[in-house]
Design a protein around this motif. Structure first.
Motif, PDB file in Angstrom:
ATOM      1  N   THR A 186       0.307   2.919  -5.301  1.00 37.24           N
ATOM      2  CA  THR A 186      -0.724   2.742  -4.275  1.00 37.24           C
ATOM      3  C   THR A 186      -2.094   2.400  -4.842  1.00 37.24           C
ATOM      4  N   ASP A 187      -2.150   2.013  -6.099  1.00 34.76           N
ATOM      5  CA  ASP A 187      -3.408   1.552  -6.683  1.00 34.76           C
ATOM      6  C   ASP A 187      -3.717   0.154  -6.134  1.00 34.76           C
ATOM      7  N   PHE A 188      -4.909  -0.352  -6.419  1.00 30.25           N
ATOM      8  CA  PHE A 188      -5.201  -1.741  -6.094  1.00 30.25           C
ATOM      9  C   PHE A 188      -4.327  -2.638  -6.972  1.00 30.25           C
ATOM     10  N   LEU A 189      -3.698  -3.622  -6.353  1.00 31.61           N
ATOM     11  CA  LEU A 189      -2.796  -4.536  -7.058  1.00 31.61           C
ATOM     12  C   LEU A 189      -3.306  -5.959  -6.848  1.00 31.61           C
ATOM     13  N   PRO A 190      -4.174  -6.438  -7.713  1.00 32.18           N
ATOM     14  CA  PRO A 190      -4.789  -7.752  -7.495  1.00 32.18           C
ATOM     15  C   PRO A 190      -3.792  -8.903  -7.475  1.00 32.18           C
ATOM     16  N   CYS A 191      -2.697  -8.765  -8.237  1.00 28.17           N
ATOM     17  CA  CYS A 191      -1.732  -9.852  -8.306  1.00 28.17           C
ATOM     18  C   CYS A 191      -0.387  -9.299  -8.758  1.00 28.17           C
ATOM     19  N   LEU A 201      -9.766   3.371  -2.650  1.00 28.79           N
ATOM     20  CA  LEU A 201      -8.571   3.670  -3.434  1.00 28.79           C
ATOM     21  C   LEU A 201      -7.553   4.436  -2.609  1.00 28.79           C
ATOM     22  N   GLU A 202      -8.010   5.457  -1.884  1.00 27.49           N
ATOM     23  CA  GLU A 202      -7.111   6.275  -1.076  1.00 27.49           C
ATOM     24  C   GLU A 202      -7.223   5.874   0.393  1.00 27.49           C
ATOM     25  N   TYR A 230      -5.287   2.923   6.008  1.00 26.30           N
ATOM     26  CA  TYR A 230      -4.058   3.446   5.438  1.00 26.30           C
ATOM     27  C   TYR A 230      -3.656   2.676   4.176  1.00 26.30           C
ATOM     28  N   THR A 231      -2.489   3.032   3.659  1.00 23.05           N
ATOM     29  CA  THR A 231      -1.964   2.426   2.434  1.00 23.05           C
ATOM     30  C   THR A 231      -1.899   0.907   2.554  1.00 23.05           C
ATOM     31  N   ARG A 232      -2.289   0.237   1.488  1.00 23.71           N
ATOM     32  CA  ARG A 232      -2.247  -1.225   1.457  1.00 23.71           C
ATOM     33  C   ARG A 232      -0.811  -1.733   1.369  1.00 23.71           C
ATOM     34  N   ASP A 253       1.557   9.647  14.497  1.00 23.57           N
ATOM     35  CA  ASP A 253       0.598   9.797  13.408  1.00 23.57           C
ATOM     36  C   ASP A 253       0.812   8.688  12.375  1.00 23.57           C
ATOM     37  N   VAL A 254      -0.270   8.309  11.724  1.00 25.83           N
ATOM     38  CA  VAL A 254      -0.172   7.407  10.579  1.00 25.83           C
ATOM     39  C   VAL A 254      -0.928   8.049   9.418  1.00 25.83           C
ATOM     40  N   GLU A 255      -0.172   8.479   8.414  1.00 22.20           N
ATOM     41  CA  GLU A 255      -0.740   9.114   7.233  1.00 22.20           C
ATOM     42  C   GLU A 255      -1.678  10.240   7.655  1.00 22.20           C
ATOM     43  N   GLN A 256      -2.969  10.161   7.292  1.00 20.89           N
ATOM     44  CA  GLN A 256      -3.886  11.267   7.581  1.00 20.89           C
ATOM     45  C   GLN A 256      -4.402  11.265   9.024  1.00 20.89           C
ATOM     46  N   GLU A 257      -4.155  10.204   9.771  1.00 19.86           N
ATOM     47  CA  GLU A 257      -4.619  10.148  11.166  1.00 19.86           C
ATOM     48  C   GLU A 257      -3.564  10.814  12.053  1.00 19.86           C
TER      49      GLU A 257
END
Length: 603
Positions: free
Chosen positions: A96-101, A186-187, A193-195, A569-573
């Protein structure tokens, strides 16, 4: 590989995909994830699902192309389970980190039965900038994260197998990349939510003839029982004939045969027409064949529904009747798959659990949903608002139009024939500073492409030019909530969210298309969870709040619908009526008694 095997085991209950002439040895392989045909409105027998394990590699510096990753060479260091994004657990990576490519690679072999046919490579969706190579040669590029694209591989595939390489660059932090609810931090946080990076819908090959049906549009007239078609044929040759056949319950009821052109318009009279409606979502089967010299060169299966959506004064009518739109916000996220439903059954289930608590439709919020979701909506009689994931885009920047318009037009083309879609919403909650030409251009272009549906230029705010007037309200004070709509109920001016941003109300149909959002998560008291307004202390308090706010909307004779936030619900929401894994938080029958109560507008 253990993670990949575990992910694949979730699909063991599913049948094998239609392989159209694939060898028995290939058919004996373990079942691939999401094996069903990804586009039931344009379905051919000859297709090959490319989901399943692919080689995978990160490219954080976006230098992979310069380093030759598109060419045959060393194997990539990881494996991913397509069509699940690398951020998801079902992908086998859960990164779940940023994944530029990111890069993908796999080999495939075209079935021998496809000899002499054209070969098309389809991507349901990949986020965001995608480049595709076959055996090291570039075959195409696509920009956009939500809509399908296709490249032709005819004459390029090698006997014995070819290597397919895909590169996806993605920057959710860019203010010129529409990203919907994908987090730019990041989070995940609040309502982000998650990318979802890279491929997130089915990849498949398809065999077609030298001439073939690219797509078609159908518009229906319920008063005359007529369906008018416009078929788009690729490379029609002299003497080519297009045949269209309509079937009802397996029996042929209408047909047409006509010369095939690049655009081929025709109309069919439907005897004893049966309308598509919520209580009876009847669908006609449709078959196209393209023939040349008496030989069939292309055959496509599809379907359509007879129905009309019209606006008359403050009314939005379905088949000329008032049908109060009891909508729910659906964001299309899944705990294991993020953007991608683990199975086709999960898509169907989301509609069924919504109907079980009294809703008859959904705003498909800040995401272009999979065609299979709309297929089930068509089958189950579920009203849908098609929306573009406009968040993440700087709507004050004139360059935003160049980013959103091409993909929005593709969405309109892809989903035009779904009877379940009854409204278009290109933008959501744009704030001060919006370039007014953006909403105006999207509204007018949408109306030009699709004159059969109303357009909500911007859900909630800022309205510039719109067929309906929608507002959002998350007021916790119930007296204030109800008082806001009292003047409009008795013939006065409507309440507006962000009135300083809005164009004047000019008598359009009016809807509260976001309200509720009440958080309820007793198993996770406060921690990092999020919801709107003051958290109720008990289930009884929650139900009382739902009853009073919903009752104020249902009881207003000048509102044609509502949209409750949200279905799950979606993740923390945690403001869903169901948990993230779709378990009911409240008694469904009690919810249905409130949400499905009679509406004053229908009377």
């Amino acid at each position: 590989m253990k993670l990949i095997r575990k992910a694949l085991l979730t699909c063991l209950a599913l049948s094998l995909p239609a392989l159209g002439g694939v060898s028995a040895a290939a058919a004996a392989q373990p079942p691939v994830p999401r094996p069903e045909h990804p586009n039931p409105q344009l379905e051919r027998a000859d297709w090959l699902n490319l989901n399943g394990p692919w080689e995978f590699e990160y490219d954080p510096g976006l230098s992979g192309e310069a380093r030759g990753m598109q060419k045959a060479g060393a194997a990539f260091s990881k494996t991913i389970n397509v069509p699940f994004c690398p951020e998801s657990r079902l992908s086998g990576l859960a990164d779940t980190d940023f994944l530029p490519c990111v890069w993908y690679r796999r080999t495939f072999e075209v079935p021998a039965a496809w000899q002499g046919k054209r070969v098309l490579l389809h991507f349901g969706a990949a986020d965001y900038d995608t480049k595709v190579w076959l055996d090291g040669t570039l075959v195409g590029e696509h920009r956009g994260g939500y809509t399908p694209f296709v490249f032709e591989l005819t004459g390029k595939v090698r006997p014995g197998g070819s290597v397919l390489t895909v590169r996806c660059a993605d920057d959710a932090r860019s203010d010129l990349q529409p990203s919907g609810k994908q987090s730019s931090q990041l989070e995940s946080y609040e309502w982000f939510y998650t990318r979802s990076t890279g491929i997130w819908q089915t990849v498949w090959l398809e065999a077609v003839g030298s001439s073939y049906l690219r797509n078609y549009k159908v518009q229906t007239d319920i008063s005359s029982g007529t369906a008018t078609f416009n078929a788009n044929v690729v490379d029609p040759s002299a003497g080519a004939v297009l045949r269209a056949t309509v079937l009802a319950d397996g029996k042929k009821i209408a047909s047409a045969t006509l010369p095939a052109g690049q655009t081929t318009p025709f109309s069919l009279k439907i005897p004893q027409p049966r309308l598509w409606q919520i209580s009876d979502p009847f669908l006609y089967d449709l078959e196209f064949t393209l023939e040349r010299d008496g030989k069939v060169v292309d055959r496509v299966k599809s379907y359509f529904g007879l129905r009309e959506v019209t606006v008359e004064g403050i009314n939005v009518l379905l088949n000329g009747r008032k049908v109060f739109q009891r909508l729910v916000l659906d964001q299309g996220y899944y705990p294991e798959g993020v953007y991608t439903a683990p199975t086709d059954a999960d898509l169907k289930r989301d509609i069924e659990i919504s109907q079980a608590v009294g809703f008859n439709g959904a705003r498909l919020h800040q995401k272009v949903f999979e065609p299979r979701f709309l297929y089930w909506a068509d089958r189950l009689g579920y009203l849908c608002w098609g929306e573009y994931p406009s968040w993440g885009l700087d709507v004050a920047n004139p360059a935003a139009l160049e980013r959103v318009l091409p993909e929005w037009l593709t969405e309109l083309e892809r989903d035009f024939n779904h009877p379940s879609i009854v409204m278009w919403t290109p933008l959501n909650e744009t704030w001060t500073g919006q370039d007014p030409w953006l909403a105006r251009c999207l509204h007018r272009t949408t109306k030009a492409i699709d004159p059969t549906r109303p357009v909500n230029d911007c859900s909630g705010f800022t309205h510039v030019e719109t067929d309906i007037f929608s507002v959002h309200i998350y007021e916790s004070d119930l007296d204030k909530f109800c008082a806001n709509f009292e003047p409009f109920r008795t013939g006065g001016a409507p309440w507006m969210s962000k009135p300083e941003f809005q164009a004047p109300y000019s008598g359009q149909p009016y809807i509260v298309d976001e309200y509720g959002g009440v958080w309820w998560n007793p198993e996770h008291p406060e921690d990092h969870r999020w919801g709107s307004g003051q958290r109720p202390a008990t289930v009884e308090e929650f139900m009382a709040r739902l009853a009073r706010t919903t009752g104020a909307l249902l009881g207003n004779p000048r509102m044609f619908g509502y949209c409750y936030t949200q279905l799950y619900d979606v993740e923390q929401e945690v403001n869903g009526l169901y948990t993230y894994d779709r378990k009911p938080k409240f008694d469904p029958a009690a919810l249905k008694a409130i949400l499905g109560a009679p509406a004053a507008w229908e009377k």
